[in-house]
Design a protein around this motif. Structure first.
Motif, mmCIF file in Angstrom:
data_model
loop_
_atom_site.group_PDB
_atom_site.id
_atom_site.type_symbol
_atom_site.label_atom_id
_atom_site.label_comp_id
_atom_site.label_asym_id
_atom_site.label_seq_id
_atom_site.Cartn_x
_atom_site.Cartn_y
_atom_site.Cartn_z
ATOM 1 N N TRP A 1 0.805 -1.223 0.000
ATOM 2 C CA TRP A 1 0.000 0.000 0.000
ATOM 3 C C TRP A 1 0.836 1.269 0.000
ATOM 4 O O TRP A 1 0.305 2.356 -0.182
ATOM 5 C CB TRP A 1 -0.951 0.003 1.208
ATOM 6 C CG TRP A 1 -1.702 -1.271 1.394
ATOM 7 C CD1 TRP A 1 -1.806 -1.992 2.550
ATOM 8 C CD2 TRP A 1 -2.457 -1.997 0.409
ATOM 9 N NE1 TRP A 1 -2.570 -3.121 2.340
ATOM 10 C CE2 TRP A 1 -2.978 -3.143 1.033
ATOM 11 C CE3 TRP A 1 -2.728 -1.791 -0.938
ATOM 12 C CZ2 TRP A 1 -3.752 -4.078 0.361
ATOM 13 C CZ3 TRP A 1 -3.502 -2.734 -1.630
ATOM 14 C CH2 TRP A 1 -3.997 -3.851 -0.976
ATOM 15 N N ASP B 1 -6.408 0.427 -5.949
ATOM 16 C CA ASP B 1 -6.879 1.632 -6.628
ATOM 17 C C ASP B 1 -7.145 2.792 -5.686
ATOM 18 O O ASP B 1 -7.468 3.889 -6.146
ATOM 19 C CB ASP B 1 -8.140 1.327 -7.441
ATOM 20 C CG ASP B 1 -9.307 0.891 -6.563
ATOM 21 O OD1 ASP B 1 -9.067 0.575 -5.383
ATOM 22 O OD2 ASP B 1 -10.451 0.852 -7.058
ATOM 23 N N SER B 2 -7.033 2.575 -4.377
ATOM 24 C CA SER B 2 -7.375 3.661 -3.455
ATOM 25 C C SER B 2 -6.399 3.843 -2.301
ATOM 26 O O SER B 2 -6.355 4.926 -1.712
ATOM 27 C CB SER B 2 -8.782 3.439 -2.876
ATOM 28 O OG SER B 2 -8.818 2.264 -2.087
ATOM 29 N N GLU C 1 -10.060 12.632 -2.753
ATOM 30 C CA GLU C 1 -10.125 13.971 -2.177
ATOM 31 C C GLU C 1 -11.266 14.016 -1.167
ATOM 32 O O GLU C 1 -12.327 13.424 -1.363
ATOM 33 C CB GLU C 1 -10.358 15.010 -3.269
ATOM 34 C CG GLU C 1 -9.207 15.146 -4.262
ATOM 35 C CD GLU C 1 -7.944 15.705 -3.615
ATOM 36 O OE1 GLU C 1 -8.076 16.508 -2.659
ATOM 37 O OE2 GLU C 1 -6.846 15.357 -4.071
ATOM 38 N N SER D 1 -3.001 3.894 -2.153
ATOM 39 C CA SER D 1 -1.893 4.816 -2.401
ATOM 40 C C SER D 1 -2.368 6.171 -2.902
ATOM 41 O O SER D 1 -1.619 7.150 -2.854
ATOM 42 C CB SER D 1 -0.917 4.197 -3.414
ATOM 43 O OG SER D 1 -1.576 3.933 -4.641
ATOM 44 N N ARG D 2 -3.602 6.235 -3.395
ATOM 45 C CA ARG D 2 -4.164 7.504 -3.863
ATOM 46 C C ARG D 2 -5.588 7.640 -3.341
ATOM 47 O O ARG D 2 -6.563 7.481 -4.077
ATOM 48 C CB ARG D 2 -4.142 7.573 -5.389
ATOM 49 C CG ARG D 2 -2.738 7.690 -5.977
ATOM 50 C CD ARG D 2 -2.790 7.920 -7.469
ATOM 51 N NE ARG D 2 -3.424 6.803 -8.168
ATOM 52 C CZ ARG D 2 -3.668 6.788 -9.480
ATOM 53 N NH1 ARG D 2 -3.390 7.855 -10.211
ATOM 54 N NH2 ARG D 2 -4.221 5.734 -10.041
ATOM 55 N N TRP E 1 2.605 2.711 2.588
ATOM 56 C CA TRP E 1 2.438 3.516 3.794
ATOM 57 C C TRP E 1 3.655 3.370 4.704
ATOM 58 O O TRP E 1 4.270 2.302 4.793
ATOM 59 C CB TRP E 1 1.207 3.061 4.585
ATOM 60 C CG TRP E 1 -0.095 3.246 3.876
ATOM 61 C CD1 TRP E 1 -0.369 4.106 2.861
ATOM 62 C CD2 TRP E 1 -1.311 2.535 4.149
ATOM 63 N NE1 TRP E 1 -1.679 3.987 2.479
ATOM 64 C CE2 TRP E 1 -2.293 3.039 3.244
ATOM 65 C CE3 TRP E 1 -1.686 1.543 5.049
ATOM 66 C CZ2 TRP E 1 -3.608 2.573 3.224
ATOM 67 C CZ3 TRP E 1 -2.985 1.080 5.041
ATOM 68 C CH2 TRP E 1 -3.939 1.593 4.137
ATOM 69 N N ALA F 1 -7.264 12.133 0.883
ATOM 70 C CA ALA F 1 -6.025 12.733 0.411
ATOM 71 C C ALA F 1 -5.449 13.697 1.446
ATOM 72 O O ALA F 1 -6.199 14.334 2.201
ATOM 73 C CB ALA F 1 -6.269 13.458 -0.910
ATOM 74 N N ALA G 1 0.914 10.056 3.328
ATOM 75 C CA ALA G 1 0.190 9.371 2.261
ATOM 76 C C ALA G 1 -1.303 9.652 2.313
ATOM 77 O O ALA G 1 -1.999 9.526 1.296
ATOM 78 C CB ALA G 1 0.435 7.858 2.343
ATOM 79 N N PHE G 2 -1.791 10.007 3.485
ATOM 80 C CA PHE G 2 -3.231 10.230 3.652
ATOM 81 C C PHE G 2 -3.491 11.065 4.893
ATOM 82 O O PHE G 2 -2.671 11.128 5.807
ATOM 83 C CB PHE G 2 -3.978 8.887 3.771
ATOM 84 C CG PHE G 2 -3.485 8.038 4.919
ATOM 85 C CD1 PHE G 2 -3.987 8.203 6.205
ATOM 86 C CD2 PHE G 2 -2.503 7.075 4.723
ATOM 87 C CE1 PHE G 2 -3.522 7.435 7.262
ATOM 88 C CE2 PHE G 2 -2.027 6.301 5.778
ATOM 89 C CZ PHE G 2 -2.540 6.481 7.051
ATOM 90 N N GLY H 1 -11.786 5.428 -0.099
ATOM 91 C CA GLY H 1 -10.541 4.789 0.277
ATOM 92 C C GLY H 1 -10.748 3.812 1.421
ATOM 93 O O GLY H 1 -11.884 3.461 1.760
#
Length: 221
Positions: A37, A197-198, A204, A200-201, A39, A142, A101-102, A127
């Motif tokens: 992931w 898909d969520s 918002e 690492s990114r 993190w 984010a 990262a978040f 996420g």
């Protein structure tokens, strides 16, 4: 594609090695968090009967903070890195630094569960979401959301995060990650597990905050 296949093979090796060498589930989770992931992870304290493993009698957050002098295992740390570090801090909890990262938006778990179901029905990006043993749902979003939480809510027509029982966690904060125990109250668990898909990114905050605020308001009305 090759990177993803390599990760998948590596994680199968991690899981096989964990069974073969009786590694703790915490160690396996750490290797997934850093290797899959992306993190950072830091070893954290644990608590039993209100007494923190950090050894400080006046600890303000028993079992819910990083251990003094514990190194950060940076994103990308290998299984060998994880094994070596966790061997120096046996029994440590798994803690994630927030703000890199978040960020995290936290709400009461019942409201969080309802909001999560609503977000998924609407097809909005979501996420990872964790649930703490003291009844909080933690939505990964984010970075930057915590600092602008009041402003984001105001622009959506909501005046006061506290009135909605919404809390933003940003740089300097740490959360306990599954499957670790938090504060001696029980394990943290996933309401929505990390995904490629969520994790690492993460989305918002504005994409989930409106629904969180609406459901939180209805829950407190």
């Amino acid at each position: 594609m090759g990177f993803t296949i390599g990760i998948s093979r590596g994680m199968r090796d991690i899981r096989t090695g964990a069974r073969r060498r009786s590694r703790t589930s915490d160690g396996t989770a750490v290797a997934e968090y850093t290797g899959l992931w992306g993190w950072d992870v830091v070893p954290g304290a644990r608590a039993s009967a209100g007494v923190c493993s950090c050894g400080h009698d006046d600890c303000p957050a028993p079992g819910a903070h990083p251990l003094d002098f514990a190194p950060v295992l940076a994103a990308g740390a290998t299984l060998d890195d994880v094994t070596g570090t966790w061997g120096e801090f046996p029994g440590a909890s798994v803690m994630l630094p927030v703000g890199g990262a978040f960020d995290v938006i936290e709400v009461a778990e019942p409201a969080g569960c309802r909001a999560l179901a609503r977000l998924e029905r609407m097809g909005l990006p979501v996420g990872p979401v964790a649930a703490t043993p003291d009844g909080r749902a933690q939505f990964f979003v984010a970075p930057g959301a915590a600092a602008d939480l009041a402003g984001l809510l105001y622009r959506m027509g909501w005046d006061d995060p506290d009135a909605l029982d919404l809390r933003g966690l940003g740089p300097g904060a740490h959360i306990t990650a599954p499957p670790s125990d938090r504060g001696g109250l029980g394990p943290v668990r996933w309401l929505r597990s990390p995904a490629l898909d969520s994790a690492s990114r993460p989305p918002e905050a504005r994409l989930v905050l409106g629904t969180l605020a609406y459901v939180a308001h209805r829950s407190r009305a």
